[in-house]
Design an enzyme around this catalytic site. Structure first.
Site, PDB file in Angstrom:
ATOM      1  N   GLY A  34       0.834  -1.195   0.000  1.00 29.78           N
ATOM      2  CA  GLY A  34       0.000   0.000   0.000  1.00 29.78           C
ATOM      3  C   GLY A  34       0.865   1.239   0.000  1.00 29.78           C
ATOM      4  O   GLY A  34       2.063   1.173   0.308  1.00 29.78           O
ATOM      5  N   GLU A  74       4.335 -11.211  -6.300  1.00 27.78           N
ATOM      6  CA  GLU A  74       3.302 -11.295  -7.341  1.00 27.78           C
ATOM      7  C   GLU A  74       3.751 -10.704  -8.673  1.00 27.78           C
ATOM      8  O   GLU A  74       3.126 -10.934  -9.704  1.00 27.78           O
ATOM      9  CB  GLU A  74       2.021 -10.599  -6.864  1.00 27.78           C
ATOM     10  N   GLY A 118     -20.228  -9.617 -29.413  1.00 28.01           N
ATOM     11  CA  GLY A 118     -19.130 -10.219 -30.163  1.00 28.01           C
ATOM     12  C   GLY A 118     -17.796 -10.006 -29.456  1.00 28.01           C
ATOM     13  O   GLY A 118     -16.771 -10.523 -29.855  1.00 28.01           O
ATOM     14  N   LYS A 154     -10.161 -11.308 -16.388  1.00 30.55           N
ATOM     15  CA  LYS A 154     -10.197 -11.445 -17.849  1.00 30.55           C
ATOM     16  C   LYS A 154      -9.433 -12.685 -18.334  1.00 30.55           C
ATOM     17  O   LYS A 154      -9.880 -13.391 -19.242  1.00 30.55           O
ATOM     18  CB  LYS A 154      -9.579 -10.183 -18.478  1.00 30.55           C
ATOM     19  N   HIS A 178       7.828  -7.852  -3.691  1.00 35.41           N
ATOM     20  CA  HIS A 178       6.535  -8.207  -4.296  1.00 35.41           C
ATOM     21  C   HIS A 178       6.627  -9.533  -5.048  1.00 35.41           C
ATOM     22  O   HIS A 178       6.996  -9.545  -6.228  1.00 35.41           O
ATOM     23  CB  HIS A 178       6.082  -7.100  -5.259  1.00 35.41           C
ATOM     24  N   SER A 236     -19.415 -12.928 -25.310  1.00 36.22           N
ATOM     25  CA  SER A 236     -19.295 -14.190 -26.061  1.00 36.22           C
ATOM     26  C   SER A 236     -19.146 -15.378 -25.117  1.00 36.22           C
ATOM     27  O   SER A 236     -19.747 -16.434 -25.319  1.00 36.22           O
ATOM     28  CB  SER A 236     -18.077 -14.155 -26.994  1.00 36.22           C
ATOM     29  N   CYS A 245       5.111  -6.337   1.555  1.00 35.06           N
ATOM     30  CA  CYS A 245       5.495  -4.925   1.570  1.00 35.06           C
ATOM     31  C   CYS A 245       4.814  -4.183   2.737  1.00 35.06           C
ATOM     32  O   CYS A 245       5.114  -4.456   3.887  1.00 35.06           O
ATOM     33  CB  CYS A 245       5.185  -4.291   0.217  1.00 35.06           C
ATOM     34  N   TYR A 246       3.869  -3.290   2.463  1.00 30.08           N
ATOM     35  CA  TYR A 246       3.184  -2.607   3.578  1.00 30.08           C
ATOM     36  C   TYR A 246       2.591  -3.635   4.539  1.00 30.08           C
ATOM     37  O   TYR A 246       2.619  -3.441   5.753  1.00 30.08           O
ATOM     38  CB  TYR A 246       2.070  -1.686   3.055  1.00 30.08           C
ATOM     39  N   ASP A 291     -16.294 -10.849 -23.295  1.00 30.95           N
ATOM     40  CA  ASP A 291     -17.119 -11.175 -22.132  1.00 30.95           C
ATOM     41  C   ASP A 291     -18.501 -11.693 -22.521  1.00 30.95           C
ATOM     42  O   ASP A 291     -18.937 -12.742 -22.045  1.00 30.95           O
ATOM     43  CB  ASP A 291     -17.239  -9.967 -21.193  1.00 30.95           C
TER      44      ASP A 291
END
Ligand code: XMP
Length: 516
Positions: free
Chosen positions: A56, A174, A227, A372, A172, A232, A83-84, A230
């Site tokens: 953060g 990630e 089309g 996504k 980090h 679709s 981290c934070y 999402d």
């Protein structure tokens, strides 16, 4: 219904928080984000197997710094502070944190100390190249903790209390630049928290189908199919779950890309056998846009007309109880403020412009918890093509934002052909997947050109191609000159009425991606 095993990410505001949640899911465990100051009951109700405290922007050295809520410790489950998150752990558990004069930002060498449970799979003498982003540092460990790694600027770049299963890393894990970052996260969620790796495409599809069958029963459901990725994937998933109870409405607004309308019918009707009502509304949209040059007004007209056409189609159908939407997890997080899930959001921009109240339908949003990349993976698993799922994003108002000034049939037709040439050549040169988004813009100005012996005044088109992670900032793509030359030659030769092609070399900010 949530999966049995899950990890909670408490968000302290880092730009990487969503990334932690995505990584955990890539490692096969369901995860969600909640703000650090959420009602503690929600943390208890989520019933996590472990908690990760994110980074953060704040400093723990101030009186009113964000605190880890007591419930986190009361639950008696493994905790990992990043981290934070690590600094807050140190601070609240009796260690000390100081503001460092040396801000450590970017790559740093991590020296692993002996005897770490979290870093156990790593060579004890290893030095890892990791990603740091902090000003404060832990100076004194809390009682019961040992330091398990250091860096040049930080004596305690990692710490742990193996008995209580509380861990902290200053870097980090990630971020892909952190060497062994994924292994460290995996060790935490699998070995420390004891989660298996059930969260994968097949499992998600299976669970979703079960849920949808229960939720919808024999009710009919309507979906605005654009089309795009999402909607679709929602169509394919709902069709798998409830077959012919699904009816899609596809609105052709005349502002789509070349061949797009036929492609949607080919994919969904011919290939999947899904019922699709194709609303041919090109003339209506163009008629309403006649003489309109203000960008905001154009957007408004396109949005409202979409709703109107969609509603008209829906009104013709009997007994539709549900409206399906392709809302995905980042939409929920962004509109609800860090994923509290308080607001039941409706994608307001385009695909479905909001639920008309008098339609009295209930909302079904099967992708609501998915990122996504997960949506794309289940799309592939459901039989949608890579081409459809990895296509560049296309704005809801379509070519309406790419034709500057008044939108006319002639300009839309010119732009469609030019855009298609640009896409063909990007594929041909192997650049389509290297850029995040590329398109052509129609400029309503005439510039001089010469063809044969005659001078002529014709329109100007601009090419735009950007590279970006999140579309909040973007760099213009350094496309090869040969590619630009080929596209320009082809457009000027093949699209009647164009005298000049230019390339946009502005980054975002200050420019935006679209020209509008
Ligand atoms: P800007 O132009 O704001 O665009 O830098 C950032 C990204 O958003 C897309 N965009 C839209 N997408 N509906 C959408 O679904 C819209 O109204 C809309 N406007 C912009 C744009 O294409 C780019 O990817």
């Amino acid at each position: 219904m949530k999966p049995e095993e899950k990890i909670l990410i408490l968000d302290f505001g880092s730009q990487y928080t969503q990334l932690i949640a995505r990584r955990v899911r890539e490692l096969g465990v369901y995860s969600e984000l909640l703000p650090y100051d959420v009602n503690p009951q929600l943390i208890r109700d989520f019933s996590p197997n472990g908690i990760i405290l994110s980074g953060g922007p704040e400093t723990v050295t101030l009186v009113h710094s964000p605190q880890i809520p007591a419930i986190v410790f009361d639950l008696n489950i493994p905790i990992l502070g990043v981290c934070y998150g690590m600094q807050a752990l140190a601070n609240q558990l009796g260690g000390s944190v100081v503001a460092s004069s040396e801000r450590e930002f970017g790559h740093a060498q991590l020296m692993i100390a002996a005897d770490s449970y979290l870093l156990a799979d790593l060579d004890e003498t290893a030095q890892l190249n990791v990603w740091m982003s902090h000003g404060d540092k832990v100076l004194q460990l809390p009682p019961g903790f040992v330091g398990t790694a250091s860096s040049e600027n930080t004596p305690y770049a990692a710490m742990e209390n193996k008995t209580r299963h509380i861990y902290g890393v200053q870097f980090h894990p990630e971020v892909t630049h952190s060497e062994k970052g994924t292994e460290i996260l995996s060790r935490f969620i699998h070995q420390v928290c004891g989660c298996s790796d059930e969260w994968n495409s097949e499992h998600i599809i299976e669970e979703k189908i079960k849920q949808l069958k229960t939720q919808l029963g024999s009710d009919r459901v309507i979906l605005g199919l654009s089309g795009g990725v999402d909607s679709s994937v929602v169509a394919a998933l709902l069709h798998r779950a409830v077959g012919n109870q699904l009816i899609c409405v596809f609105v052709d607004n005349g502002l789509l890309r070349l061949g797009e309308s036929d492609q949607v019918v080919e994919t969904f009707v011919n290939h999947f056998g899904i019922k699709v009502i194709r609303a041919e509304a090109q003339d209506l949209f163009l008629d309403r846009l006649k003489g309109i040059t203000d960008p905001e007004q154009k957007r408004k007209i396109i949005g409202q007309t979409f709703i109107e056409v969609f509603e008209q189609q829906a009104a013709k159908l009997e007994g539709i109880r549900w409206l399906a939407q392709g809302t995905i997890y980042p939409d929920v997080i962004e509109s609800a403020g860090s994923g509290t899930g308080k607001a039941h959001v409706i994608k307001s921009h385009h695909n479905v412009g909001g639920l008309p109240e008098h339609m009295a339908m209930k909302l079904v949003e099967p992708l609501r918890e998915l990122f996504k990349d997960e949506v794309r993976k289940i799309g592939l698993e459901l039989g949608l093509t890579h081409k459809l799922l990895y296509r560049h994003p296309f704005p809801g108002p379509g070519l309406g934002v790419r034709i500057l000034g008044e939108v006319t049939q002639q300009f839309a037709d010119m732009l469609r052909i030019a855009d298609d040439i640009f896409m063909q050549e990007l594929h041909q040169f192997g650049w389509y997947e290297k850029v995040s988004q590329a398109f052509v813009v129609f400029l309503p100005v005439k510039s001089v050109g010469v063809m044969g012996d005659a001078r002529r005044h014709d329109y100007v088109l601009a090419l735009r191609a950007v590279e970006t992670q999140d579309f909040m900032t973007a760099r213009w793509a350094h496309l090869p000159y040969e590619l630009l030359e080929r596209v320009s030659n082809r457009i000027i030769n093949e699209v009647a009425g164009v005298s000049r092609v230019v390339y946009d070399v502005s980054s975002k900010p200050p420019a935006t991606v679209e020209w509008e």
